[in-house]
Design a protein around this motif. Structure first.
Motif, PDB file in Angstrom:
ATOM      1  N   LYS A   1       0.835  -1.205   0.000  1.00  0.00           N
ATOM      2  CA  LYS A   1       0.000   0.000   0.000  1.00  0.00           C
ATOM      3  C   LYS A   1       0.877   1.266   0.000  1.00  0.00           C
ATOM      4  O   LYS A   1       0.595   2.228  -0.724  1.00  0.00           O
ATOM      5  N   VAL A   2       1.926   1.243   0.807  1.00  0.00           N
ATOM      6  CA  VAL A   2       2.822   2.406   0.867  1.00  0.00           C
ATOM      7  C   VAL A   2       3.398   2.696  -0.529  1.00  0.00           C
ATOM      8  O   VAL A   2       3.471   3.851  -0.969  1.00  0.00           O
ATOM      9  N   LYS A   3       3.770   1.636  -1.248  1.00  0.00           N
ATOM     10  CA  LYS A   3       4.310   1.829  -2.609  1.00  0.00           C
ATOM     11  C   LYS A   3       3.230   2.382  -3.550  1.00  0.00           C
ATOM     12  O   LYS A   3       3.524   3.209  -4.422  1.00  0.00           O
ATOM     13  N   LEU A   4       1.992   1.923  -3.351  1.00  0.00           N
ATOM     14  CA  LEU A   4       0.895   2.459  -4.171  1.00  0.00           C
ATOM     15  C   LEU A   4       0.652   3.934  -3.875  1.00  0.00           C
ATOM     16  O   LEU A   4       0.301   4.707  -4.767  1.00  0.00           O
ATOM     17  N   VAL A   5       0.818   4.305  -2.616  1.00  0.00           N
ATOM     18  CA  VAL A   5       0.679   5.725  -2.249  1.00  0.00           C
ATOM     19  C   VAL A   5       1.682   6.552  -3.050  1.00  0.00           C
ATOM     20  O   VAL A   5       1.348   7.611  -3.597  1.00  0.00           O
ATOM     21  N   ILE A   6       2.907   6.064  -3.155  1.00  0.00           N
ATOM     22  CA  ILE A   6       3.931   6.787  -3.914  1.00  0.00           C
ATOM     23  C   ILE A   6       3.512   6.875  -5.383  1.00  0.00           C
ATOM     24  O   ILE A   6       3.520   7.950  -5.991  1.00  0.00           O
ATOM     25  N   ARG A   7       3.094   5.758  -5.936  1.00  0.00           N
ATOM     26  CA  ARG A   7       2.706   5.741  -7.364  1.00  0.00           C
ATOM     27  C   ARG A   7       1.513   6.660  -7.626  1.00  0.00           C
ATOM     28  O   ARG A   7       1.536   7.499  -8.517  1.00  0.00           O
ATOM     29  N   HIS A   8       0.454   6.502  -6.837  1.00  0.00           N
ATOM     30  CA  HIS A   8      -0.750   7.309  -7.071  1.00  0.00           C
ATOM     31  C   HIS A   8      -0.483   8.790  -6.801  1.00  0.00           C
ATOM     32  O   HIS A   8      -1.020   9.662  -7.491  1.00  0.00           O
ATOM     33  N   GLY A   9       0.338   9.042  -5.812  1.00  0.00           N
ATOM     34  CA  GLY A   9       0.680  10.438  -5.510  1.00  0.00           C
ATOM     35  C   GLY A   9       1.434  11.071  -6.680  1.00  0.00           C
ATOM     36  O   GLY A   9       1.154  12.200  -7.086  1.00  0.00           O
ATOM     37  N   LEU A  10       2.383  10.316  -7.250  1.00  0.00           N
ATOM     38  CA  LEU A  10       3.144  10.838  -8.392  1.00  0.00           C
ATOM     39  C   LEU A  10       2.229  11.069  -9.591  1.00  0.00           C
ATOM     40  O   LEU A  10       2.360  12.066 -10.306  1.00  0.00           O
ATOM     41  N   GLU A  11       1.298  10.145  -9.799  1.00  0.00           N
ATOM     42  CA  GLU A  11       0.359  10.323 -10.923  1.00  0.00           C
ATOM     43  C   GLU A  11      -0.476  11.582 -10.713  1.00  0.00           C
ATOM     44  O   GLU A  11      -0.724  12.340 -11.660  1.00  0.00           O
ATOM     45  N   TRP A  12      -0.904  11.799  -9.486  1.00  0.00           N
ATOM     46  CA  TRP A  12      -1.705  13.000  -9.193  1.00  0.00           C
ATOM     47  C   TRP A  12      -0.872  14.252  -9.476  1.00  0.00           C
ATOM     48  O   TRP A  12      -1.354  15.205 -10.095  1.00  0.00           O
ATOM     49  N   LEU A  13       0.372  14.238  -9.034  1.00  0.00           N
ATOM     50  CA  LEU A  13       1.231  15.415  -9.258  1.00  0.00           C
ATOM     51  C   LEU A  13       1.446  15.649 -10.751  1.00  0.00           C
ATOM     52  O   LEU A  13       1.404  16.789 -11.227  1.00  0.00           O
ATOM     53  N   GLU A  14       1.683  14.570 -11.494  1.00  0.00           N
ATOM     54  CA  GLU A  14       1.891  14.715 -12.935  1.00  0.00           C
ATOM     55  C   GLU A  14       0.647  15.317 -13.601  1.00  0.00           C
ATOM     56  O   GLU A  14       0.753  16.203 -14.451  1.00  0.00           O
ATOM     57  N   ASN A  15      -0.522  14.850 -13.186  1.00  0.00           N
ATOM     58  CA  ASN A  15      -1.767  15.352 -13.788  1.00  0.00           C
ATOM     59  C   ASN A  15      -2.071  16.784 -13.368  1.00  0.00           C
ATOM     60  O   ASN A  15      -2.902  17.446 -13.983  1.00  0.00           O
ATOM     61  N   ASN A  16      -1.445  17.226 -12.306  1.00  0.00           N
ATOM     62  CA  ASN A  16      -1.677  18.594 -11.811  1.00  0.00           C
ATOM     63  C   ASN A  16      -0.394  19.429 -11.881  1.00  0.00           C
ATOM     64  O   ASN A  16      -0.233  20.395 -11.142  1.00  0.00           O
ATOM     65  N   ALA A  17       0.491  19.043 -12.801  1.00  0.00           N
ATOM     66  CA  ALA A  17       1.827  19.665 -12.841  1.00  0.00           C
ATOM     67  C   ALA A  17       1.770  21.157 -13.125  1.00  0.00           C
ATOM     68  O   ALA A  17       2.711  21.891 -12.794  1.00  0.00           O
TER      69      ALA A  17
ATOM     70  N   HIS B   1       9.962  21.980  -3.183  1.00  0.00           N
ATOM     71  CA  HIS B   1       9.460  20.780  -2.508  1.00  0.00           C
ATOM     72  C   HIS B   1       9.461  19.585  -3.482  1.00  0.00           C
ATOM     73  O   HIS B   1       9.883  18.473  -3.138  1.00  0.00           O
ATOM     74  N   LEU B   2       9.021  19.866  -4.710  1.00  0.00           N
ATOM     75  CA  LEU B   2       8.979  18.820  -5.749  1.00  0.00           C
ATOM     76  C   LEU B   2      10.381  18.266  -6.012  1.00  0.00           C
ATOM     77  O   LEU B   2      10.581  17.047  -6.109  1.00  0.00           O
ATOM     78  N   VAL B   3      11.348  19.160  -6.116  1.00  0.00           N
ATOM     79  CA  VAL B   3      12.726  18.726  -6.381  1.00  0.00           C
ATOM     80  C   VAL B   3      13.224  17.825  -5.240  1.00  0.00           C
ATOM     81  O   VAL B   3      13.856  16.787  -5.480  1.00  0.00           O
TER      82      VAL B   3
ATOM     83  N   ALA C   1       5.770   7.405 -16.475  1.00  0.00           N
ATOM     84  CA  ALA C   1       6.253   8.555 -17.249  1.00  0.00           C
ATOM     85  C   ALA C   1       5.769   9.839 -16.574  1.00  0.00           C
ATOM     86  O   ALA C   1       4.575   9.995 -16.326  1.00  0.00           O
ATOM     87  N   LEU C   2       6.705  10.716 -16.248  1.00  0.00           N
ATOM     88  CA  LEU C   2       6.342  11.963 -15.556  1.00  0.00           C
ATOM     89  C   LEU C   2       6.942  13.163 -16.303  1.00  0.00           C
ATOM     90  O   LEU C   2       7.719  13.937 -15.736  1.00  0.00           O
ATOM     91  N   PRO C   3       6.587  13.324 -17.592  1.00  0.00           N
ATOM     92  CA  PRO C   3       7.262  14.350 -18.391  1.00  0.00           C
ATOM     93  C   PRO C   3       7.035  15.771 -17.899  1.00  0.00           C
ATOM     94  O   PRO C   3       7.938  16.603 -17.983  1.00  0.00           O
ATOM     95  N   ASN C   4       5.837  16.053 -17.411  1.00  0.00           N
ATOM     96  CA  ASN C   4       5.558  17.435 -16.986  1.00  0.00           C
ATOM     97  C   ASN C   4       6.344  17.784 -15.726  1.00  0.00           C
ATOM     98  O   ASN C   4       6.864  18.895 -15.580  1.00  0.00           O
ATOM     99  N   LEU C   5       6.423  16.822 -14.801  1.00  0.00           N
ATOM    100  CA  LEU C   5       7.200  17.073 -13.578  1.00  0.00           C
ATOM    101  C   LEU C   5       8.684  17.207 -13.936  1.00  0.00           C
ATOM    102  O   LEU C   5       9.383  18.087 -13.428  1.00  0.00           O
TER     103      LEU C   5
END
Ligand code: GSH
Length: 195
Positions: A124-140, A153-155, A172-176
Motif C-alpha cells: 500500500k505504501v508503494k501504491l501511495v507513492i505511485r498514485h501520488g506521483l500520478e496526481w502530481l503529474e496530472n496537476n503539474a 518541494h517537488l525537487v 512517465a512523468l514528463p511534466n514534472l
C-alpha cells in the motif's frame, strides 16, 4: 541558528533550500542514522525526526513549520510563497509530504531489518507513492503557476526517490521532469542535492 538534519534528508532539504535562497545560514548538525532511537542525537525534538531548527531560545519542529517560521521572521515579502494557503497549493503540499513520508516508511523499515517486499502494508505504501506521483503529474501546471517553494518541494521529493531507488521506473512523468529541469541549475538547488 542550528539545523538538525541529515545530508540526504528530503524534509531537511526543503529548509536548506529556503535558507540558501534567503541567504540565511545555520550550523548544520548531522544526527546520523534517523532510524536510531538515540534521543540525544535529535537534540530537542521529542519525535526523533529531522529537521529541527534552533533559533536562539526558539525551537521549531517540522519542515513546513520551520519554513513558515523563517519566512515570518526573515522574509516579510514571502518571495517564495511559503505562506500561501490556497487550497490547490495546500493539496499539492499534502501529496508531496505524503509521498516523502511513505518513502521514509519504506527506507526505515528496510534499514531496521523489515522486508518490505510482498507485504500488504508496504504494498500500500508503494501504491501511495505511485498514485501520488500520478496526481502530481496530472496537476503539474500548479508548479509553474503556484509558488516557487512548491517547486523546491517537488525537487526534494524527486531527487530523494531517485537516490534511494523508490521512483517507479515504468511511470512517465514528463511534466514534472520539465518543471524540475527548469530549476536544477539554481545554485541553492544544485548545492543541496543529496549525494
Ligand atoms: N513531518 C516531518 C517529517 C520529518 C521526517 O519524517 N524526517 C525523517 C528523515 S527525512 C526522519 O527523521 N525520520 C525518523 C523517523 O521517522 O523515525 C517534517 O516535515 O519535518
Amino acid at each position: 541558528m542550528q539545523l538538525y538534519y541529515t545530508p540526504r534528508s528530503h524534509f531537511s532539504r526543503k529548509v536548506r533550500i529556503l535558507m540558501a535562497a534567503l541567504d540565511l545560514s545555520a550550523e548544520l548538525l548531522d544526527v546520523g542514522n534517523v532510524a536510531d532511537a538515540n534521543e540525544l542525537a535529535f537534540g530537542p525534538n521529542p519525535l526523533m525526526k529531522v529537521p529541527t531548527l534552533v533559533d536562539g531560545k526558539v525551537v521549531v519542529f517540522d519542515s513546513d513549520h520551520i519554513c513558515q517560521y523563517l519566512v515570518q521572521k526573515y522574509d516579510p515579502l514571502d518571495q517564495f510563497g511559503v505562506l500561501i494557503r490556497d487550497v490547490n497549493v495546500c493539496n499539492t503540499r499534502a501529496i508531496l509530504n505524503s509521498i516523502m513520508a511513505a518513502e521514509v516508511d519504506l527506507i526505515l523499515a528496510a534499514r531496521s531489518g523489515i522486508a518490505t517486499e510482498h507485504h500488504p502494508r508496504f504494498d500500500k505504501v508503494k501504491l501511495v507513492i505511485r498514485h501520488g506521483l500520478e496526481w502530481l503529474e496530472n496537476n503539474a501546471a500548479l508548479f509553474s503557476t503556484g509558488p516557487l517553494s512548491l517547486s523546491f518541494h517537488l525537487v526534494c521529493m524527486r531527487d530523494h526517490l531517485l537516490l534511494f531507488g523508490n521512483m517507479p521506473t515504468d511511470l512517465a512523468l514528463p511534466n514534472l521532469a520539465a518543471r524540475i529541469h527548469q530549476l536544477e541549475d539554481l545554485p541553492y538547488i544544485s548545492s543541496t542535492k543529496p549525494q
